[in-house]
Design an enzyme around this catalytic site. Structure first.
Site, PDB file in Angstrom:
ATOM      1  CD  GLN A  98      24.931  36.960  27.679  1.00  0.00           C
ATOM      2  OE1 GLN A  98      24.772  36.077  28.516  1.00  0.00           O
ATOM      3  NE2 GLN A  98      25.491  36.739  26.506  1.00  0.00           N
ATOM      4  CG  ASN A 175      40.934  50.734  42.644  1.00  0.00           C
ATOM      5  OD1 ASN A 175      41.307  49.984  43.549  1.00  0.00           O
ATOM      6  ND2 ASN A 175      40.019  51.678  42.867  1.00  0.00           N
ATOM      7  NE  ARG A 186      33.126  37.804  47.138  1.00  0.00           N
ATOM      8  CZ  ARG A 186      31.888  37.591  47.552  1.00  0.00           C
ATOM      9  NH1 ARG A 186      31.548  36.397  48.000  1.00  0.00           N
ATOM     10  NH2 ARG A 186      30.996  38.581  47.559  1.00  0.00           N
TER      11      ARG A 186
END
Length: 249
Positions: A98, A175, A186
Protein backbone atom coordinates in the site's frame (compact mmCIF):
# COMPACT_ATOMS: atom_id res chain seq x y z
CA UNK A 1 -7.72 6.45 14.59
CA UNK A 2 -7.59 2.96 16.06
CA UNK A 3 -5.24 0.12 16.85
CA UNK A 4 -4.60 -2.21 13.90
CA UNK A 5 -5.15 -5.96 14.05
CA UNK A 6 -2.97 -8.48 12.22
CA UNK A 7 -4.72 -10.42 9.48
CA UNK A 8 -3.05 -12.90 7.11
CA UNK A 9 -4.95 -14.48 4.21
CA UNK A 10 -3.78 -16.92 1.54
CA UNK A 11 -4.72 -15.54 -1.88
CA UNK A 12 -3.36 -18.32 -4.04
CA UNK A 13 -0.78 -21.05 -4.38
CA UNK A 14 0.61 -23.10 -7.23
CA UNK A 15 -2.07 -25.57 -8.42
CA UNK A 16 -1.31 -29.28 -7.93
CA UNK A 17 1.55 -28.19 -5.67
CA UNK A 18 2.50 -31.64 -4.38
CA UNK A 19 2.51 -33.14 -7.87
CA UNK A 20 4.62 -30.26 -9.22
CA UNK A 21 7.25 -30.87 -6.52
CA UNK A 22 7.07 -34.65 -7.01
CA UNK A 23 7.56 -34.26 -10.77
CA UNK A 24 10.51 -31.91 -10.25
CA UNK A 25 12.18 -34.31 -7.83
CA UNK A 26 11.51 -37.26 -10.16
CA UNK A 27 13.08 -35.44 -13.08
CA UNK A 28 16.30 -35.06 -11.10
CA UNK A 29 16.66 -38.83 -10.70
CA UNK A 30 14.89 -40.24 -13.76
CA UNK A 31 16.24 -40.75 -17.31
CA UNK A 32 12.69 -40.32 -18.60
CA UNK A 33 10.65 -37.20 -19.30
CA UNK A 34 8.28 -36.21 -16.46
CA UNK A 35 6.09 -34.36 -18.95
CA UNK A 36 4.77 -37.79 -19.93
CA UNK A 37 4.24 -38.68 -16.25
CA UNK A 38 2.29 -35.49 -15.51
CA UNK A 39 -1.16 -36.63 -16.80
CA UNK A 40 -0.91 -39.66 -14.52
CA UNK A 41 -0.04 -37.46 -11.52
CA UNK A 42 -2.93 -35.02 -11.91
CA UNK A 43 -5.24 -37.82 -13.06
CA UNK A 44 -4.86 -39.69 -9.79
CA UNK A 45 -2.99 -42.69 -11.16
CA UNK A 46 -0.06 -42.06 -8.83
CA UNK A 47 -1.24 -42.20 -5.23
CA UNK A 48 -0.98 -38.87 -3.38
CA UNK A 49 0.40 -40.61 -0.30
CA UNK A 50 3.14 -42.17 -2.46
CA UNK A 51 4.02 -38.75 -3.87
CA UNK A 52 4.18 -37.28 -0.36
CA UNK A 53 6.40 -40.10 0.92
CA UNK A 54 8.83 -39.66 -1.96
CA UNK A 55 9.02 -35.89 -1.50
CA UNK A 56 9.52 -36.25 2.25
CA UNK A 57 12.30 -38.81 1.81
CA UNK A 58 14.20 -36.68 -0.70
CA UNK A 59 13.83 -33.53 1.39
CA UNK A 60 15.12 -35.45 4.40
CA UNK A 61 18.31 -36.05 2.42
CA UNK A 62 18.82 -32.28 2.16
CA UNK A 63 17.73 -31.84 -1.47
CA UNK A 64 15.38 -28.82 -1.37
CA UNK A 65 15.75 -26.89 -4.62
CA UNK A 66 12.75 -28.49 -6.45
CA UNK A 67 10.31 -27.00 -3.90
CA UNK A 68 11.12 -23.62 -5.47
CA UNK A 69 8.67 -24.49 -8.26
CA UNK A 70 5.74 -23.92 -5.87
CA UNK A 71 4.83 -20.52 -4.45
CA UNK A 72 2.31 -19.00 -2.05
CA UNK A 73 0.75 -15.54 -2.26
CA UNK A 74 -0.49 -13.89 0.94
CA UNK A 75 -2.40 -10.69 1.68
CA UNK A 76 -1.45 -9.13 5.00
CA UNK A 77 -3.00 -6.21 6.85
CA UNK A 78 -2.62 -4.73 10.31
CA UNK A 79 1.18 -4.58 10.23
CA UNK A 80 3.47 -1.63 10.81
CA UNK A 81 5.89 0.01 8.44
CA UNK A 82 8.56 -1.20 10.87
CA UNK A 83 7.56 -4.77 9.99
CA UNK A 84 7.43 -4.24 6.24
CA UNK A 85 10.91 -2.67 6.28
CA UNK A 86 12.15 -5.97 7.72
CA UNK A 87 10.01 -8.11 5.44
CA UNK A 88 11.23 -6.67 2.15
CA UNK A 89 14.80 -7.54 3.10
CA UNK A 90 13.85 -11.11 2.13
CA UNK A 91 14.85 -10.60 -1.49
CA UNK A 92 13.69 -13.86 -3.08
CA UNK A 93 10.08 -12.71 -3.01
CA UNK A 94 7.66 -10.31 -4.70
CA UNK A 95 5.89 -7.50 -2.87
CA UNK A 96 3.04 -5.07 -3.59
CA UNK A 97 2.62 -2.63 -0.71
CA UNK A 98 0.00 0.00 0.00
CA UNK A 99 1.41 3.35 -1.06
CA UNK A 100 1.53 6.24 1.39
CA UNK A 101 1.80 8.49 -1.64
CA UNK A 102 -1.47 7.52 -3.29
CA UNK A 103 -3.44 6.64 -0.14
CA UNK A 104 -4.64 9.41 2.16
CA UNK A 105 -3.35 8.46 5.62
CA UNK A 106 -5.54 10.87 7.59
CA UNK A 107 -6.78 8.97 10.65
CA UNK A 108 -4.28 6.16 10.02
CA UNK A 109 -4.43 3.01 12.13
CA UNK A 110 -1.35 2.06 14.10
CA UNK A 111 0.33 -0.97 15.66
CA UNK A 112 0.70 -0.78 19.45
CA UNK A 113 3.65 -2.81 20.81
CA UNK A 114 2.44 -5.16 23.60
CA UNK A 115 5.17 -4.07 26.00
CA UNK A 116 4.05 -0.46 25.66
CA UNK A 117 0.40 -1.50 26.04
CA UNK A 118 1.20 -3.14 29.39
CA UNK A 119 2.32 0.16 30.93
CA UNK A 120 -0.60 2.60 31.29
CA UNK A 121 1.59 5.69 31.26
CA UNK A 122 3.55 4.47 28.23
CA UNK A 123 0.37 3.55 26.36
CA UNK A 124 -1.15 6.97 27.04
CA UNK A 125 2.01 8.71 25.81
CA UNK A 126 2.13 6.52 22.69
CA UNK A 127 -1.52 7.10 21.79
CA UNK A 128 -1.23 10.84 22.40
CA UNK A 129 1.69 10.95 19.98
CA UNK A 130 -0.27 8.99 17.35
CA UNK A 131 -3.15 11.48 17.66
CA UNK A 132 -0.84 14.50 17.39
CA UNK A 133 0.88 12.97 14.38
CA UNK A 134 -2.45 12.40 12.65
CA UNK A 135 -3.40 16.02 13.29
CA UNK A 136 -0.05 17.24 11.98
CA UNK A 137 -0.36 15.06 8.88
CA UNK A 138 -3.85 16.37 8.17
CA UNK A 139 -2.83 19.99 8.65
CA UNK A 140 0.20 19.57 6.39
CA UNK A 141 -2.02 18.14 3.65
CA UNK A 142 -4.35 21.11 3.95
CA UNK A 143 -1.49 23.60 3.72
CA UNK A 144 0.11 21.79 0.79
CA UNK A 145 -3.18 21.63 -1.10
CA UNK A 146 -3.78 25.31 -0.44
CA UNK A 147 -0.46 26.00 -2.13
CA UNK A 148 -1.16 23.90 -5.20
CA UNK A 149 0.01 20.44 -4.10
CA UNK A 150 -3.11 18.41 -4.86
CA UNK A 151 -3.91 14.71 -4.26
CA UNK A 152 -0.87 12.45 -4.26
CA UNK A 153 1.43 15.50 -4.37
CA UNK A 154 0.18 16.53 -0.94
CA UNK A 155 0.31 12.97 0.39
CA UNK A 156 3.87 12.36 -0.74
CA UNK A 157 5.16 15.30 1.28
CA UNK A 158 2.88 15.04 4.33
CA UNK A 159 3.78 11.34 4.77
CA UNK A 160 7.24 12.31 6.04
CA UNK A 161 5.76 12.80 9.52
CA UNK A 162 4.12 9.37 9.66
CA UNK A 163 5.61 6.98 12.26
CA UNK A 164 6.90 3.45 11.81
CA UNK A 165 3.87 2.35 13.80
CA UNK A 166 1.55 3.42 10.95
CA UNK A 167 -0.46 0.45 9.71
CA UNK A 168 0.26 -0.93 6.26
CA UNK A 169 -1.10 -3.59 3.93
CA UNK A 170 1.01 -5.76 1.64
CA UNK A 171 0.74 -8.67 -0.80
CA UNK A 172 3.73 -11.01 -0.85
CA UNK A 173 4.66 -14.05 -2.87
CA UNK A 174 7.40 -16.51 -1.90
CA UNK A 175 8.35 -19.92 -3.19
CA UNK A 176 8.51 -22.79 -0.72
CA UNK A 177 12.27 -22.70 -0.29
CA UNK A 178 12.19 -18.98 0.48
CA UNK A 179 9.35 -19.60 2.93
CA UNK A 180 11.34 -22.29 4.73
CA UNK A 181 14.22 -19.83 5.11
CA UNK A 182 11.82 -17.06 6.18
CA UNK A 183 10.26 -19.26 8.86
CA UNK A 184 13.68 -20.40 10.09
CA UNK A 185 14.64 -16.80 10.80
CA UNK A 186 11.37 -15.11 11.70
CA UNK A 187 9.74 -17.82 13.85
CA UNK A 188 12.77 -17.72 16.14
CA UNK A 189 12.28 -16.04 19.53
CA UNK A 190 15.12 -13.67 18.59
CA UNK A 191 12.98 -12.24 15.78
CA UNK A 192 11.05 -9.04 16.46
CA UNK A 193 7.68 -9.87 18.03
CA UNK A 194 5.51 -8.44 15.25
CA UNK A 195 7.11 -10.19 12.29
CA UNK A 196 7.29 -13.38 14.35
CA UNK A 197 3.53 -13.25 14.89
CA UNK A 198 2.96 -12.78 11.16
CA UNK A 199 5.38 -15.59 10.27
CA UNK A 200 3.61 -18.00 12.62
CA UNK A 201 0.24 -17.27 11.00
CA UNK A 202 1.75 -17.83 7.56
CA UNK A 203 3.35 -21.08 8.75
CA UNK A 204 0.01 -22.46 9.98
CA UNK A 205 -1.48 -21.82 6.54
CA UNK A 206 1.46 -23.46 4.75
CA UNK A 207 1.30 -26.50 7.02
CA UNK A 208 -2.40 -26.88 6.29
CA UNK A 209 -1.95 -26.54 2.52
CA UNK A 210 1.30 -28.47 1.97
CA UNK A 211 2.20 -30.44 5.11
CA UNK A 212 4.84 -32.63 3.46
CA UNK A 213 7.03 -29.57 2.85
CA UNK A 214 6.24 -27.56 5.98
CA UNK A 215 5.61 -30.19 8.65
CA UNK A 216 9.01 -29.54 10.25
CA UNK A 217 9.26 -25.85 9.31
CA UNK A 218 9.75 -23.13 11.87
CA UNK A 219 12.65 -21.69 13.81
CA UNK A 220 15.96 -23.38 13.04
CA UNK A 221 15.99 -25.12 16.40
CA UNK A 222 12.84 -27.05 15.44
CA UNK A 223 14.62 -28.91 12.66
CA UNK A 224 18.03 -29.10 14.33
CA UNK A 225 16.88 -30.21 17.76
CA UNK A 226 19.24 -27.70 19.39
CA UNK A 227 19.66 -23.92 19.54
CA UNK A 228 22.25 -22.58 17.06
CA UNK A 229 22.07 -19.02 18.46
CA UNK A 230 24.70 -19.52 21.17
CA UNK A 231 24.58 -19.00 24.91
CA UNK A 232 24.15 -15.23 24.66
CA UNK A 233 21.02 -15.32 22.50
CA UNK A 234 19.29 -18.63 23.26
CA UNK A 235 15.70 -18.52 24.56
CA UNK A 236 16.19 -21.82 26.36
CA UNK A 237 13.59 -23.77 24.39
CA UNK A 238 16.23 -26.19 23.11
CA UNK A 239 19.67 -27.11 24.41
CA UNK A 240 22.63 -25.26 22.91
CA UNK A 241 24.46 -26.54 19.84
CA UNK A 242 26.69 -29.44 20.84
CA UNK A 243 30.35 -28.58 20.86
CA UNK A 244 32.59 -30.63 18.53
CA UNK A 245 34.16 -33.53 20.33
CA UNK A 246 37.93 -33.41 20.72
CA UNK A 247 39.76 -36.67 20.48
CA UNK A 248 43.31 -37.16 21.61
CA UNK A 249 45.86 -39.05 19.62
Amino acid sequence: MSQARLNVRLLSMTPDALSVIYAAFRQCYSPGYVGELWPRLVGGEVDVAEQARFVADVMESGHHSPVEHVSFTFAVEGVSRALTHQLVRHRLASYSQQSQRYVNESGFEYVLPPQIAKIPEARELFEEFMARTAQTYGRLRELLQAHGRKGAKANEDARFVLPQAAESKIVLTMNCRSLLHFFALRCCERAQWEIRAMAKKMLVICQEQLPVVFQHAGARCVGLGYCPEGERFTCGRYPLQPKPSQSGG
